[in-house]
Write an enzyme that holds these catalytic residues in place. Structure first.
Site, short mmCIF file in Angstrom:
data_model
loop_
_atom_site.label_atom_id
_atom_site.label_comp_id
_atom_site.label_asym_id
_atom_site.label_seq_id
_atom_site.Cartn_x
_atom_site.Cartn_y
_atom_site.Cartn_z
N LEU A 121 35.36 32.57 32.62
CA LEU A 121 35.51 31.29 31.92
C LEU A 121 35.97 30.17 32.84
O LEU A 121 35.69 29.00 32.61
CB LEU A 121 36.49 31.42 30.76
CG LEU A 121 36.11 32.40 29.65
CD1 LEU A 121 37.23 32.48 28.62
CD2 LEU A 121 34.81 31.96 28.97
N GLY A 122 36.70 30.52 33.88
CA GLY A 122 37.20 29.50 34.79
C GLY A 122 38.14 30.08 35.82
O GLY A 122 38.55 31.24 35.74
N ARG A 123 38.48 29.25 36.81
CA ARG A 123 39.38 29.66 37.87
C ARG A 123 40.50 28.65 38.02
O ARG A 123 40.27 27.44 37.88
CB ARG A 123 38.64 29.79 39.22
CG ARG A 123 37.67 30.96 39.27
CD ARG A 123 36.84 30.95 40.54
NE ARG A 123 35.94 32.10 40.57
CZ ARG A 123 36.13 33.17 41.33
NH1 ARG A 123 37.18 33.24 42.12
NH2 ARG A 123 35.28 34.17 41.31
N GLY A 124 41.69 29.13 38.27
CA GLY A 124 42.83 28.26 38.48
C GLY A 124 43.55 28.64 39.75
O GLY A 124 43.13 29.54 40.48
N GLY B 288 44.73 32.42 39.44
CA GLY B 288 43.88 33.54 39.09
C GLY B 288 42.60 33.12 38.40
O GLY B 288 42.27 31.94 38.33
N ILE B 289 41.88 34.12 37.90
CA ILE B 289 40.60 33.91 37.23
C ILE B 289 40.76 34.23 35.75
O ILE B 289 41.45 35.18 35.37
CB ILE B 289 39.51 34.82 37.85
CG1 ILE B 289 39.40 34.56 39.36
CG2 ILE B 289 38.17 34.60 37.16
CD1 ILE B 289 38.44 35.50 40.06
N VAL B 290 40.11 33.43 34.91
CA VAL B 290 40.16 33.64 33.46
C VAL B 290 38.82 34.20 32.99
O VAL B 290 37.76 33.68 33.32
CB VAL B 290 40.45 32.32 32.71
CG1 VAL B 290 40.53 32.58 31.20
CG2 VAL B 290 41.75 31.70 33.22
N LYS C 150 43.62 36.08 31.63
CA LYS C 150 43.83 35.60 32.99
C LYS C 150 44.37 36.74 33.85
O LYS C 150 45.39 37.35 33.53
CB LYS C 150 44.81 34.43 33.00
CG LYS C 150 45.15 33.95 34.42
CD LYS C 150 46.10 32.78 34.42
CE LYS C 150 45.41 31.53 33.95
NZ LYS C 150 46.28 30.34 34.12
N ASP D 110 51.99 21.04 35.24
CA ASP D 110 50.59 20.90 35.67
C ASP D 110 49.72 20.41 34.52
O ASP D 110 48.67 20.99 34.22
CB ASP D 110 50.06 22.22 36.23
CG ASP D 110 48.82 22.01 37.11
OD1 ASP D 110 48.62 20.88 37.61
OD2 ASP D 110 48.05 22.97 37.28
#
Length: 313
Positions: free
Chosen positions: A24-27, A30-32, A49, A143
């Site tokens: 779904l996404g990266r932050g 980590g990765i979701v 996550k 954030d």
């Protein structure tokens, strides 16, 4: 508002969470993934996550922070369903939000209506107020940005990604920590002192509010600008307000201009929140009241003016 029960502890070996194939996404932490979990014989879709940057934290600190965040319960916060903390495995399982991020809604494709955008802004403000003043333990998110605001099935804003959050005790108003956050949303005091307060979130919210109003990124080097415009959103909005050209801020959007007073109020709130001088920046409770029109919003000074003024919200 009462806080919810603690988050469920998952085991990495019992396959309670599975199907982590769809990213779904990266932050920064980590990765979701989109995943499923069976709770009380019912299959639930989750956003899971996988953290990869918490190994320096002790196991007790990780569990303590997860426990506190897991007990938060507010309609404008993503709810932590459960977690895994075994060996090197760190998983956080959150509610799945079908309409993606606020960033995608604002900057990709057709922009949301003015009514939708004001509701999103109000939702984020109320979520932050809850974190700052209504939790048993104060939480500074650290954030706030559109990528960390998710939209539920009714496009209500939900604050997510507490990977950078700093937890404070009730009798603690400041904290010592390293710089956290994302360029373009980081409050100036991060660079001047290691002591920060909840007003770092207020600053980030101010930038976010101006993005919601304009559907423009806080810093955008890819757009073509006229001589009167600036790639720095705060600078441009301030110039428009000071010049009495608030209609330019929304591109003469008819729905927004139908209530010009409300538009000007939100713009002024955004500019109060991004004041470089922390002492004149409002707390989130005051910001919420200003947004709702409960209290008057004076014309803000230039955000970069360091001189203390008498007219403060």
């Amino acid at each position: 508002m009462a806080e919810s029960r603690a988050a469920k502890r998952f085991s990495n070996t019992d396959q309670e969470t599975n199907g982590l194939a769809e990213e779904l996404g990266r932050g920064s932490f980590g990765i979701v993934y989109k995943g499923t979990i069976v709770i009380n014989d019912s299959e639930n879709i989750l956003a899971v996550k996988k953290l990869d940057r918490v190994t320096e934290d002790s196991e007790n600190e990780f569990k303590a922070e997860v426990d506190i965040i897991g007990r938060t319960h507010h309609k404008n916060l993503i709810r932590l369903i459960g977690f895994c903390n075994e060996g090197q495995h760190r998983l956080l399982a959150y509610e799945y939000m079908p309409n993606g991020t606020l960033a995608a809604a604002l900057f990709v494709g057709a922009k949301p209506s003015w009514k939708q955008r004001t509701q999103m802004a109000t939702g984020v403000a109320k979520g932050l107020l809850y974190l700052h003043e209504e939790c048993t333990t104060q939480i500074i998110h650290c954030d706030i940005k559109p990528q960390n605001i998710l939209l539920d099935d009714r496009y209500n804003a939900r604050i997510s990604d507490f990977g950078l959050a700093k937890l404070l005790r009730k009798n603690q108003s400041k904290t010592l920590t390293n710089i956290r956050g994302t360029k373009g949303y980081v409050a100036p005091e991060w660079f001047r002192s290691s002591q920060v307060t909840a007003k770092v979130d207020v600053y980030s919210f101010g930038v976010l509010l101006l993005e919601i109003i304009t559907c423009r990124r806080s810093v955008d080097q890819n757009m073509e600008f006229t001589e009167e415009e600036s790639p720095i959103l705060v600078d441009w909005v301030w110039d428009c307000l000071a010049g009495g050209k608030v209609e330019i801020i929304v591109g003469n959007e008819a729905e927004a201009l139908a209530d010009r007073a409300a538009l000007e109020r939100l713009v002024k709130v955004g500019l109060w929140c991004v004041q470089e001088d922390v002492s004149v920046r409002p707390m989130m409770r005051t910001a919420c009241l200003m947004m709702e029109g409960v209290i008057d919003v004076p014309v803000p000074p230039c955000p970069y003016n360091q001189i203390s003024i008498k007219s403060q919200p």
